[in-house]
Scaffold this active site. Structure first.
Site, PDB file in Angstrom:
ATOM      1  N   ASP A   1      30.056  56.643  50.389  1.00  0.00           N
ATOM      2  CA  ASP A   1      30.550  55.967  51.595  1.00  0.00           C
ATOM      3  C   ASP A   1      29.421  55.438  52.460  1.00  0.00           C
ATOM      4  O   ASP A   1      28.275  55.896  52.382  1.00  0.00           O
ATOM      5  CB  ASP A   1      31.428  56.920  52.413  1.00  0.00           C
ATOM      6  CG  ASP A   1      30.658  58.110  52.973  1.00  0.00           C
ATOM      7  OD1 ASP A   1      29.853  58.698  52.221  1.00  0.00           O
ATOM      8  OD2 ASP A   1      30.856  58.473  54.152  1.00  0.00           O
TER       9      ASP A   1
ATOM     10  N   GLU B   1      30.407  61.580  53.132  1.00  0.00           N
ATOM     11  CA  GLU B   1      29.227  62.249  53.674  1.00  0.00           C
ATOM     12  C   GLU B   1      28.963  61.811  55.100  1.00  0.00           C
ATOM     13  O   GLU B   1      28.591  62.623  55.959  1.00  0.00           O
ATOM     14  CB  GLU B   1      28.011  61.950  52.792  1.00  0.00           C
ATOM     15  CG  GLU B   1      26.768  62.779  53.118  1.00  0.00           C
ATOM     16  CD  GLU B   1      25.853  62.156  54.166  1.00  0.00           C
ATOM     17  OE1 GLU B   1      24.906  62.832  54.604  1.00  0.00           O
ATOM     18  OE2 GLU B   1      26.086  60.988  54.563  1.00  0.00           O
TER      19      GLU B   1
ATOM     20  N   HIS C   1      22.208  52.911  59.050  1.00  0.00           N
ATOM     21  CA  HIS C   1      23.283  52.795  60.040  1.00  0.00           C
ATOM     22  C   HIS C   1      23.072  51.614  60.987  1.00  0.00           C
ATOM     23  O   HIS C   1      23.524  51.652  62.131  1.00  0.00           O
ATOM     24  CB  HIS C   1      23.432  54.086  60.868  1.00  0.00           C
ATOM     25  CG  HIS C   1      23.790  55.294  60.067  1.00  0.00           C
ATOM     26  ND1 HIS C   1      24.176  56.481  60.650  1.00  0.00           N
ATOM     27  CD2 HIS C   1      23.828  55.513  58.732  1.00  0.00           C
ATOM     28  CE1 HIS C   1      24.422  57.374  59.699  1.00  0.00           C
ATOM     29  NE2 HIS C   1      24.208  56.794  58.529  1.00  0.00           N
TER      30      HIS C   1
END
Length: 412
Positions: A87, A179, A384
């Site tokens: 993910d 995760e 991110h």
């Protein structure tokens, strides 16, 4: 060159596959938290079959589990496992990723699009990657090197081990969902895992090895006020939003994610919701020892009582939940797992470096569950974010590290 081409093709194909997880669903016990993760799991299952692995299954929770049996005569050597997660985080979109490739990066500023600039003067690791093949986003999404670089590295290593008939003990591979939501090991099939030692490939710059991480707790606070018409609110209204805001102001700004690094812990307000009568706040608490963590949790309880005193009639309920613990202690009890990793990296001419993970991995959870699992670099950077980038050469080094680990664990 063929290995690099295979690795790059895999990585590009993976990052273009949308696998964004859903934190709200995951917190409500749904796994996988997004249907795309199960779709990707099935794709990886088929790919594992094409490289010659037959012992594979995908669990109902979207864990891809594959086992390569030991080479004949190597059945008594230790079984080792390798993990990466499927993910991507839901804080920045991972849909319609459009990767860009900069071969033989010349060390200049990269204007990748949508106002995102990668400046080597501000990113020393990018500056150190001059001459390498750099993969970026187009500035509109994250890239997904976290952790599709890890998946690509493991998959390529497995293919090479089988194709080149490299002698080995049993090898286990797990690609996990969710995760990024903190639930990556919630339903991992521990009864299937035979390896007593594993490695996650979920790290950053080449040579970075991680054997310690945050201890993490989540605090969920419910602020209950007294609702009345705003025109006649005095003196009876207690606004839960005002209570929540006052609570956040109690959190020391010098102990926030944006003001800390290294071994400093923090409080991170992550989500708020609500109205006048009731509001909700989620805080991530992070530190490196349980003693320091307990002080943080105690402080939150004290702040909550202070808010109740400041707003008579209002109420604050607090719930603390453990997410994961620092894996250092357990890894220190199993030094051979890290020693083999250091040897593998050095065999490739890479200098290992150690720094604490300011976060956690599936390996932290697995270590806590009794299987020591340090973390290995993948060549991904700026996770991110829309400025995420990866180095193909560093990814290849991660894949070679897997192969060296397999060889080392198969030595007498």
């Amino acid at each position: 060159m063929e290995n690099s081409n295979n690795l790059l093709e895999r990585f590009l194909r993976y990052v273009k596959t949308w696998t964004e997880s859903n934190t709200e669903n995951a917190n409500n016990g749904v796994q996988p938290s997004s249907p795309m993760q199960m779709d990707f799991a099935k794709e990886l299952e088929n790919e594992l079959k094409t490289i010659g692995i037959t012992d594979i299954f995908v669990s109902e929770h979207a864990y891809v589990c594959a086992r390569i049996p030991a080479t004949k005569g190597y059945e008594k050597y230790p079984s080792i496992g390798f993990l990466a997660h499927m993910d991507t985080v839901d804080e920045v979109t991972g849909k319609n990723v459009n990767p860009q490739i900069f071969k033989n990066y010349d060390g200049s500023v990269l204007n990748i699009g949508n106002g995102i600039v990668l400046d080597p003067a501000k990113d020393k690791l990018l500056a150190q990657s001059k001459g390498q093949t750099i993969i970026t986003t187009d500035g509109s999404t994250l890239l997904g090197a976290d952790d599709k670089a890890g998946i690509a590295a493991i998959m390529t290593a497995a293919e090479n081990i089988i194709r080149e008939n490299i002698p080995h003990g049993q090898i286990e591979i797990i690609f996990s969902p969710d995760e990024e939501t903190g639930h990556g090991m919630d339903n991992v099939p521990t009864d299937w895992i035979q390896s007593k030692q594993c490695y996650t490939l979920d790290g950053g710059h080449i040579g970075e090895l991680e054997t310690e991480c945050f201890t993490a707790y989540k605090s969920e606070l419910t602020f209950t006020g007294i609702s009345t018409h705003t025109g006649t609110a005095r003196p009876n209204m207690v606004n839960s939003i005002t209570m929540l805001s006052a609570f956040v102001n109690f959190l020391p700004q010098t102990e926030s994610p944006e003001t800390t690094d290294g071994y400093q812990g923090f409080y991170a307000p992550m989500q708020i919701s609500g109205g006048i009568e009731q509001s909700n706040l989620t805080i991530f608490n992070r530190d490196f020892t349980m003693e320091k963590m307990q002080k943080r949790l105690d402080n939150i309880d004290i702040f909550a009582k202070a808010i109740e005193a400041k707003f008579p009639g209002g109420k604050v309920d607090v719930k603390h939940t453990k997410q994961y613990v620092n894996m250092k202690e357990k890894l220190d009890e199993n030094p051979l797992v890290v020693e083999k990793l250091v040897q593998a990296v050095k065999k490739l001419g890479i200098t290992p470096t150690f720094s604490p993970i300011r976060g956690g991995t599936d390996g932290s959870r697995l270590t806590e569950m009794g299987i020591p699992t340090p973390n290995v670099f993948t060549g991904g950077h700026n996770f991110h974010s829309r400025s995420e980038w990866a180095s193909l050469e560093q990814m290849e080094a991660a894949s070679k590290t897997v192969i060296e680990l397999v060889k080392l664990w198969a030595e007498a």
